[in-house]
Scaffold this motif. Structure first.
Motif, PDB file in Angstrom:
ATOM      1  N   LEU A 115       0.847  -1.191   0.000  1.00  0.00           N
ATOM      2  CA  LEU A 115       0.000   0.000   0.000  1.00  0.00           C
ATOM      3  C   LEU A 115       0.879   1.236   0.000  1.00  0.00           C
ATOM      4  CD1 LEU A 115      -1.409   0.990   3.481  1.00  0.00           C
ATOM      5  CD2 LEU A 115       0.420  -0.677   3.240  1.00  0.00           C
ATOM      6  N   GLU A 116       0.321   2.340  -0.495  1.00  0.00           N
ATOM      7  CA  GLU A 116       1.008   3.621  -0.384  1.00  0.00           C
ATOM      8  C   GLU A 116       0.474   4.351   0.840  1.00  0.00           C
ATOM      9  OE1 GLU A 116      -2.702   5.488  -1.505  1.00  0.00           O
ATOM     10  OE2 GLU A 116      -1.769   3.611  -2.104  1.00  0.00           O
ATOM     11  N   GLU A 117       1.323   5.184   1.415  1.00  0.00           N
ATOM     12  CA  GLU A 117       0.908   5.993   2.564  1.00  0.00           C
ATOM     13  C   GLU A 117       1.362   7.421   2.299  1.00  0.00           C
ATOM     14  OE1 GLU A 117       0.997   4.226   6.535  1.00  0.00           O
ATOM     15  OE2 GLU A 117       2.160   5.961   7.198  1.00  0.00           O
ATOM     16  N   ASP A 118       0.397   8.317   2.109  1.00  0.00           N
ATOM     17  CA  ASP A 118       0.687   9.723   1.838  1.00  0.00           C
ATOM     18  C   ASP A 118       0.613  10.527   3.123  1.00  0.00           C
ATOM     19  OD1 ASP A 118       1.020   9.477  -0.958  1.00  0.00           O
ATOM     20  OD2 ASP A 118      -1.146   9.403  -1.224  1.00  0.00           O
ATOM     21  N   CYS A 119       1.566  11.428   3.289  1.00  0.00           N
ATOM     22  CA  CYS A 119       1.641  12.226   4.520  1.00  0.00           C
ATOM     23  C   CYS A 119       1.737  13.708   4.176  1.00  0.00           C
ATOM     24  CB  CYS A 119       2.863  11.801   5.338  1.00  0.00           C
ATOM     25  SG  CYS A 119       3.180  12.818   6.804  1.00  0.00           S
ATOM     26  N   GLU A 120       1.078  14.524   4.983  1.00  0.00           N
ATOM     27  CA  GLU A 120       1.248  15.982   4.959  1.00  0.00           C
ATOM     28  C   GLU A 120       1.584  16.447   6.361  1.00  0.00           C
ATOM     29  OE1 GLU A 120      -2.295  17.815   3.499  1.00  0.00           O
ATOM     30  OE2 GLU A 120      -1.953  17.194   1.415  1.00  0.00           O
ATOM     31  N   VAL A 121       2.486  17.417   6.443  1.00  0.00           N
ATOM     32  CA  VAL A 121       2.863  18.013   7.727  1.00  0.00           C
ATOM     33  C   VAL A 121       2.637  19.512   7.636  1.00  0.00           C
ATOM     34  CG1 VAL A 121       4.674  18.303   9.453  1.00  0.00           C
ATOM     35  CG2 VAL A 121       4.620  16.216   8.065  1.00  0.00           C
ATOM     36  N   TRP A 122       1.817  20.028   8.556  1.00  0.00           N
ATOM     37  CA  TRP A 122       1.471  21.445   8.607  1.00  0.00           C
ATOM     38  C   TRP A 122       2.032  22.051   9.884  1.00  0.00           C
ATOM     39  CZ3 TRP A 122      -1.746  23.734   4.798  1.00  0.00           C
ATOM     40  CH2 TRP A 122      -2.258  22.832   3.855  1.00  0.00           C
ATOM     41  N   ASP A 123       2.541  23.283   9.783  1.00  0.00           N
ATOM     42  CA  ASP A 123       3.102  23.911  10.982  1.00  0.00           C
ATOM     43  C   ASP A 123       2.069  24.783  11.680  1.00  0.00           C
ATOM     44  OD1 ASP A 123       2.962  26.306   9.551  1.00  0.00           O
ATOM     45  OD2 ASP A 123       5.124  26.658   9.530  1.00  0.00           O
ATOM     46  N   SER A 124       2.502  25.459  12.735  1.00  0.00           N
ATOM     47  CA  SER A 124       1.583  26.247  13.560  1.00  0.00           C
ATOM     48  C   SER A 124       1.058  27.481  12.849  1.00  0.00           C
ATOM     49  CB  SER A 124       2.280  26.661  14.865  1.00  0.00           C
ATOM     50  OG  SER A 124       3.432  27.449  14.594  1.00  0.00           O
ATOM     51  N   LYS A 125       1.614  27.830  11.699  1.00  0.00           N
ATOM     52  CA  LYS A 125       1.126  28.955  10.901  1.00  0.00           C
ATOM     53  C   LYS A 125       0.266  28.483   9.735  1.00  0.00           C
ATOM     54  CE  LYS A 125       4.837  32.232  11.966  1.00  0.00           C
ATOM     55  NZ  LYS A 125       5.895  33.132  11.396  1.00  0.00           N
ATOM     56  N   ASP A 126      -0.202  27.229   9.805  1.00  0.00           N
ATOM     57  CA  ASP A 126      -1.061  26.647   8.763  1.00  0.00           C
ATOM     58  C   ASP A 126      -0.377  26.575   7.414  1.00  0.00           C
ATOM     59  OD1 ASP A 126      -3.070  26.272  10.582  1.00  0.00           O
ATOM     60  OD2 ASP A 126      -4.225  28.039   9.989  1.00  0.00           O
ATOM     61  N   ARG A 127       0.931  26.322   7.407  1.00  0.00           N
ATOM     62  CA  ARG A 127       1.672  26.152   6.159  1.00  0.00           C
ATOM     63  C   ARG A 127       2.006  24.678   5.972  1.00  0.00           C
ATOM     64  NH1 ARG A 127       6.900  29.206   6.270  1.00  0.00           N
ATOM     65  NH2 ARG A 127       6.950  28.194   8.302  1.00  0.00           N
ATOM     66  N   LEU A 128       1.878  24.216   4.751  1.00  0.00           N
ATOM     67  CA  LEU A 128       2.255  22.849   4.403  1.00  0.00           C
ATOM     68  C   LEU A 128       3.777  22.821   4.276  1.00  0.00           C
ATOM     69  CD1 LEU A 128       1.370  19.986   3.620  1.00  0.00           C
ATOM     70  CD2 LEU A 128       1.148  20.796   1.258  1.00  0.00           C
ATOM     71  N   VAL A 129       4.461  22.293   5.289  1.00  0.00           N
ATOM     72  CA  VAL A 129       5.922  22.376   5.340  1.00  0.00           C
ATOM     73  C   VAL A 129       6.611  21.098   4.871  1.00  0.00           C
ATOM     74  CG1 VAL A 129       6.005  24.186   7.077  1.00  0.00           C
ATOM     75  CG2 VAL A 129       5.884  21.788   7.802  1.00  0.00           C
ATOM     76  N   ALA A 130       5.875  19.987   4.794  1.00  0.00           N
ATOM     77  CA  ALA A 130       6.493  18.751   4.306  1.00  0.00           C
ATOM     78  C   ALA A 130       5.411  17.829   3.753  1.00  0.00           C
ATOM     79  CB  ALA A 130       7.276  18.044   5.408  1.00  0.00           C
ATOM     80  N   GLN A 131       5.795  17.050   2.762  1.00  0.00           N
ATOM     81  CA  GLN A 131       4.927  16.033   2.169  1.00  0.00           C
ATOM     82  C   GLN A 131       5.755  14.776   1.967  1.00  0.00           C
ATOM     83  OE1 GLN A 131       4.213  19.118  -1.010  1.00  0.00           O
ATOM     84  NE2 GLN A 131       2.292  17.996  -1.204  1.00  0.00           N
ATOM     85  N   SER A 132       5.107  13.637   1.999  1.00  0.00           N
ATOM     86  CA  SER A 132       5.837  12.408   1.709  1.00  0.00           C
ATOM     87  C   SER A 132       4.896  11.355   1.157  1.00  0.00           C
ATOM     88  CB  SER A 132       6.543  11.866   2.965  1.00  0.00           C
ATOM     89  OG  SER A 132       5.615  11.249   3.843  1.00  0.00           O
ATOM     90  N   ARG A 133       5.481  10.375   0.492  1.00  0.00           N
ATOM     91  CA  ARG A 133       4.771   9.165   0.095  1.00  0.00           C
ATOM     92  C   ARG A 133       5.712   7.992   0.345  1.00  0.00           C
ATOM     93  NH1 ARG A 133       1.277   7.841  -5.272  1.00  0.00           N
ATOM     94  NH2 ARG A 133      -0.293   8.759  -3.896  1.00  0.00           N
ATOM     95  N   GLN A 134       5.162   6.941   0.904  1.00  0.00           N
ATOM     96  CA  GLN A 134       5.956   5.735   1.075  1.00  0.00           C
ATOM     97  C   GLN A 134       5.181   4.529   0.565  1.00  0.00           C
ATOM     98  OE1 GLN A 134       6.211   3.883   5.195  1.00  0.00           O
ATOM     99  NE2 GLN A 134       5.713   5.991   5.795  1.00  0.00           N
TER     100      GLN A 134
END
Length: 294
Positions: free
Chosen positions: A269-288
């Motif tokens: 399976l794929e696992e998609d990730c988003e990481v948002w900071d305290s200012k509501d900015r998308l600071v990182a993305q990943s797929r594994q």
């Protein structure tokens, strides 16, 4: 490689004293060998285990730290891909790096994390990484996105690790190193009622107060329980490959992390990730890509 190549030189290993910083900094510490430029010694702490092996995000951050030194002044990972070849175990490790290309705004490097195998007397490769690095402080503020941060209750209304099933905690030393608060809407699996949607999300920070930075984001993209739990599939979910894109320097404070999958087929399976900071900015993305628990 000879046995003496990993963890045998008492003057070359990393310093794990209090001055090294937070648990994350100590857990991902590397020290370059004076006689072998680009070769770094490390110690994999058992406190970062998930199941039988060391967490993949911590390993990616450790290799990423070695590359940030090797590719300086380009110290920030922009894109980093790791292939997990064998399960890493607590104990000495070595990271062998190569500067593939040094550019004006981007540099590319590779890293190989290895551990000594006493059965064969050789090094065994655990992780192979290829990455592009730059300087996020020079990033432009031109952001055009349709992405929106996930909605979830505030951290104090979410579910901490202390409420996880004891049998799960016994296999997840990693959770003792994180302040993780899961969205109550995504924890039915812990009560025997997984939603079947394939989504887990929550708040994340380091409990010792260390603020997020690009290397900590490499840990964050692999810090939540696997989304297979929300599908009712429990057990170890080994990562085959993980690619992370770091999009901005994160602001201090809590991170919001989401994991989701849309396709489980043929035992993967794929696992998609988003990481948002305290200012509501998308600071990182990943797929594994990961193996479905058997």
């Amino acid at each position: 490689m000879a046995a003496a190549s990993v963890g045998q030189d008492p003057d070359s290993g990393p310093d794990f004293g209090p001055e090294s910083g937070s648990e994350f900094d100590r857990g991902s510490a590397v020290r370059e060998r004076a006689a072998e430029p680009g070769v770094y010694d490390a110690e994999l702490d058992p406190g970062w285990r998930i199941g039988a092996g060391v967490n993949g995000g911590l390993l990616l951050a450790l290799a990423g730290r070695a590359l940030s030194q090797r590719l300086a002044p380009h110290r920030d990972p922009f894109s980093i891909s790791g292939y997990y070849l064998t399960a890493s175990r607590p104990g000495p490790a070595v990271v062998r790096t190569e500067a593939v290309r040094i550019g004006r705004t981007l540099s590319t490097g590779s890293a190989s994390l290895r551990q000594f195998d006493p059965r064969t007397g050789e090094e065994i490769e655990r992780l192979r990484v290829l990455a592009s690095y730059g300087d996020l402080t020079a990033a432009q503020e031109d952001v055009r996105t349709s992405a929106v941060p996930p909605e979830m209750p505030p951290p104090e209304q979410c579910i901490g690790a202390e409420h996880a099933p004891p049998e799960f905690m016994a296999q997840a030393d990693l959770l003792q190193r994180l302040d993780l608060r899961l969205d109550p809407a995504c924890v039915g699996w812990a009560l025997g009622s997984p939603s079947g949607v394939g989504r887990i999300q929550g708040w994340l920070r380091l409990p010792d107060g260390r603020e997020p930075d690009p290397l900590m984001l490499l840990l964050a993209v692999d810090a939540l329980p696997p989304v297979t739990f929300d599908l009712g599939l429990f057990g170890w979910t080994p990562t085959i490959e993980l690619t992370a894109h770091v999009r901005a320097l994160p602001a201090p404070g809590w991170l919001r992390v989401t994991h989701a999958t849309r396709n489980l087929a043929n035992g993967f399976l794929e696992e998609d990730c988003e990481v948002w900071d305290s200012k509501d900015r998308l600071v990182a993305q990943s797929r594994q890509l990961a193996i479905v628990p058997r």
